[in-house]
Design an enzyme around this catalytic site. Structure first.
Site, PDB file in Angstrom:
ATOM      1  N   HIS A 100       0.829  -1.211   0.000  1.00 48.58           N
ATOM      2  CA  HIS A 100       0.000   0.000   0.000  1.00 48.58           C
ATOM      3  C   HIS A 100       0.862   1.260   0.000  1.00 48.58           C
ATOM      4  O   HIS A 100       0.519   2.264   0.632  1.00 48.58           O
ATOM      5  CB  HIS A 100      -0.957  -0.017   1.190  1.00 48.58           C
ATOM      6  CG  HIS A 100      -2.085  -0.982   0.976  1.00 48.58           C
ATOM      7  ND1 HIS A 100      -3.135  -0.702   0.120  1.00 48.58           N
ATOM      8  CD2 HIS A 100      -2.296  -2.221   1.455  1.00 48.58           C
ATOM      9  CE1 HIS A 100      -3.961  -1.736   0.105  1.00 48.58           C
ATOM     10  NE2 HIS A 100      -3.477  -2.678   0.903  1.00 48.58           N
ATOM     11  N   SER A 101       1.962   1.198  -0.743  1.00 49.90           N
ATOM     12  CA  SER A 101       2.912   2.310  -0.763  1.00 49.90           C
ATOM     13  C   SER A 101       2.385   3.527  -1.521  1.00 49.90           C
ATOM     14  O   SER A 101       2.019   3.431  -2.705  1.00 49.90           O
ATOM     15  CB  SER A 101       4.217   1.831  -1.398  1.00 49.90           C
ATOM     16  OG  SER A 101       5.021   2.919  -1.772  1.00 49.90           O
ATOM     17  N   ASN A 102       2.376   4.682  -0.843  1.00 48.16           N
ATOM     18  CA  ASN A 102       2.051   5.941  -1.519  1.00 48.16           C
ATOM     19  C   ASN A 102       3.136   6.293  -2.527  1.00 48.16           C
ATOM     20  O   ASN A 102       2.862   6.824  -3.603  1.00 48.16           O
ATOM     21  CB  ASN A 102       1.954   7.082  -0.496  1.00 48.16           C
ATOM     22  CG  ASN A 102       0.786   6.909   0.453  1.00 48.16           C
ATOM     23  OD1 ASN A 102      -0.317   6.594   0.038  1.00 48.16           O
ATOM     24  ND2 ASN A 102       1.041   7.108   1.736  1.00 48.16           N
ATOM     25  N   CYS A 120       5.080   4.269  -4.265  1.00 47.08           N
ATOM     26  CA  CYS A 120       4.935   3.483  -5.501  1.00 47.08           C
ATOM     27  C   CYS A 120       3.816   4.032  -6.372  1.00 47.08           C
ATOM     28  O   CYS A 120       3.933   4.085  -7.597  1.00 47.08           O
ATOM     29  CB  CYS A 120       4.665   2.011  -5.160  1.00 47.08           C
ATOM     30  SG  CYS A 120       6.138   1.144  -4.574  1.00 47.08           S
ATOM     31  N   HIS A 137      -1.916   1.085  -7.913  1.00 48.84           N
ATOM     32  CA  HIS A 137      -0.671   0.668  -8.588  1.00 48.84           C
ATOM     33  C   HIS A 137      -1.005  -0.014  -9.909  1.00 48.84           C
ATOM     34  O   HIS A 137      -0.370   0.224 -10.936  1.00 48.84           O
ATOM     35  CB  HIS A 137       0.123  -0.323  -7.722  1.00 48.84           C
ATOM     36  CG  HIS A 137       0.615   0.243  -6.411  1.00 48.84           C
ATOM     37  ND1 HIS A 137       0.991  -0.564  -5.353  1.00 48.84           N
ATOM     38  CD2 HIS A 137       0.786   1.515  -5.994  1.00 48.84           C
ATOM     39  CE1 HIS A 137       1.379   0.198  -4.345  1.00 48.84           C
ATOM     40  NE2 HIS A 137       1.263   1.461  -4.694  1.00 48.84           N
TER      41      HIS A 137
END
Ligand SMILES: *Cc1c(COP(=O)(O)O)cnc(C)c1O
Length: 326
Positions: free
Chosen positions: A78-80, A82, A115
């Site tokens: 859940h990377s912002n 990325c 993503h």
């Protein structure tokens, strides 16, 4: 003073200046005379915005993109970071590979969903420490296939990326009516945002009291990372005496790990309360992973009267909204 910063190439990706919003109803609710502002960097635009957009303007400077066909970066499911790298790649006409540690739940929601929607290829690895070698391997694979990869370090928290928050400090200094007696509260993790602010305030000779609220690591480590990045970024500006100004300002920088709770990403009661207060008293939406914890710190400082009533507080909203929908 700012000409050297202006001379460093960048790719315009962010919608700036972002607004500096006064929050008088929030201050009234807290029963404080302290003036409260929110610097809305959740509104930097690209790919739903947040603090990563300003950092990428420098990481993805035109001179660094010569011949590049694909961006490679890494993060959690859940990377912002990325998400914004994938959006930047799409906007710039590049391909994107994301090395993700851990599987997103099925069906994918929040950033994991975005993503994919942004067209990134996803490579999953079991653990955080598997990310670096996997990024190298992806870059090699892309090269063998005749392309060229640019590997963007996790969080874009490089000395170059930190320059994005030097610019943000300059922007805030211009926006605030009277720049005296200012505190800035900001969430910190990979340190580029706080590090950039430290350097920006040093460059402006602006004696802001910076409070970095850790999202994960111990306070001392969070401070070391940010100050280290500020010093390395100062070298890029090559201005005499700037490193000494950074060191001097760093003495007043406070970091705290008192709001992490059970760990990175885990919601806390204080964070949940802060999110409700910001929502109902300022019309501002916080995320549970980063900004709610930083806001909880700010509310605690104000309620305990650790900020003199004649002072002003800026809460830097770094984004992260998709975490609400995971
Ligand atoms: C990445 C991130 C941070 C932390 O910024 P760093 O520069 O890595 O310290 C804070 N808030 C949000 C919403 C983020 O995505």
């Amino acid at each position: 003073m700012l000409t050297r910063l202006g001379a460093i190439p960048r790719t315009e990706l962010a919608s700036v200046p972002t607004p500096l919003i006064a929050a008088p109803a929030l201050a009234e609710h807290l029963g404080t005379e302290v003036r409260i502002y929110v610097k809305a960097d959740d509104r930097t635009g690209l790919g739903l915005g947040g603090n990563k957009v300003r950092k990428l303007e420098y990481e993805l400077a035109p001179e660094r993109l010569h011949g590049v066909t694909e961006l490679v970066t890494a993060g959690g499911p859940h990377s912002n970071h990325c998400r914004v790298v994938a959006a930047a790649a799409a906007q710039l006409g590049l391909r994107c590979t994301l090395v993700i540690n851990g599987q997103a739940e099925d069906p994918t929601r929040g950033n994991a969903c975005l993503h994919r929607l942004l067209g990134a290829g996803i490579v999953t690895v079991p653990e955080r420490q598997d990310r670096e070698p996997a990024m190298k391997e992806e870059a090699r694979r892309i090269g063998v296939a005749g392309g060229r990869a640019l590997v963007v370090p996790v969080g874009a928290s490089t000395p170059r990326g930190a320059l994005g928050y030097v610019r943000a400090a300059v922007e805030m200094h211009r926006q605030i009516d009277s720049p005296a007696h200012v505190w800035i509260f900001v969430c910190t993790s990979s340190g580029g945002t706080l590090g950039g602010l430290i350097l920006g305030c040093a460059l402006l000779d602006w004696p802001v009291r910076l409070v970095g609220v850790s999202a994960d690591e111990p306070a001392a480590l969070a401070k070391d990372k940010a100050v280290g990045l500020a010093l390395d970024a100062a070298r890029l500006l090559g201005q005499r005496g700037l490193a000494d100004s950074v060191r001097a300002l760093s003495e007043s920088v406070v970091t705290t790990d008192a709001f992490v709770g059970e760990g990175y990403g885990a919601a806390t009661p204080a964070g949940d309360e802060a999110a409700r207060v910001f929502g109902a008293r300022a019309g501002l939406i916080l995320d549970p992973v980063y900004t709610a914890k930083a806001a909880a710190a700010m509310l605690t400082w104000v309620r305990r009267e650790r900020i003199p009533s004649s002072d002003q507080v800026v809460f830097l909203h770094t984004g992260g909204h998709p975490a609400l929908f995971r």
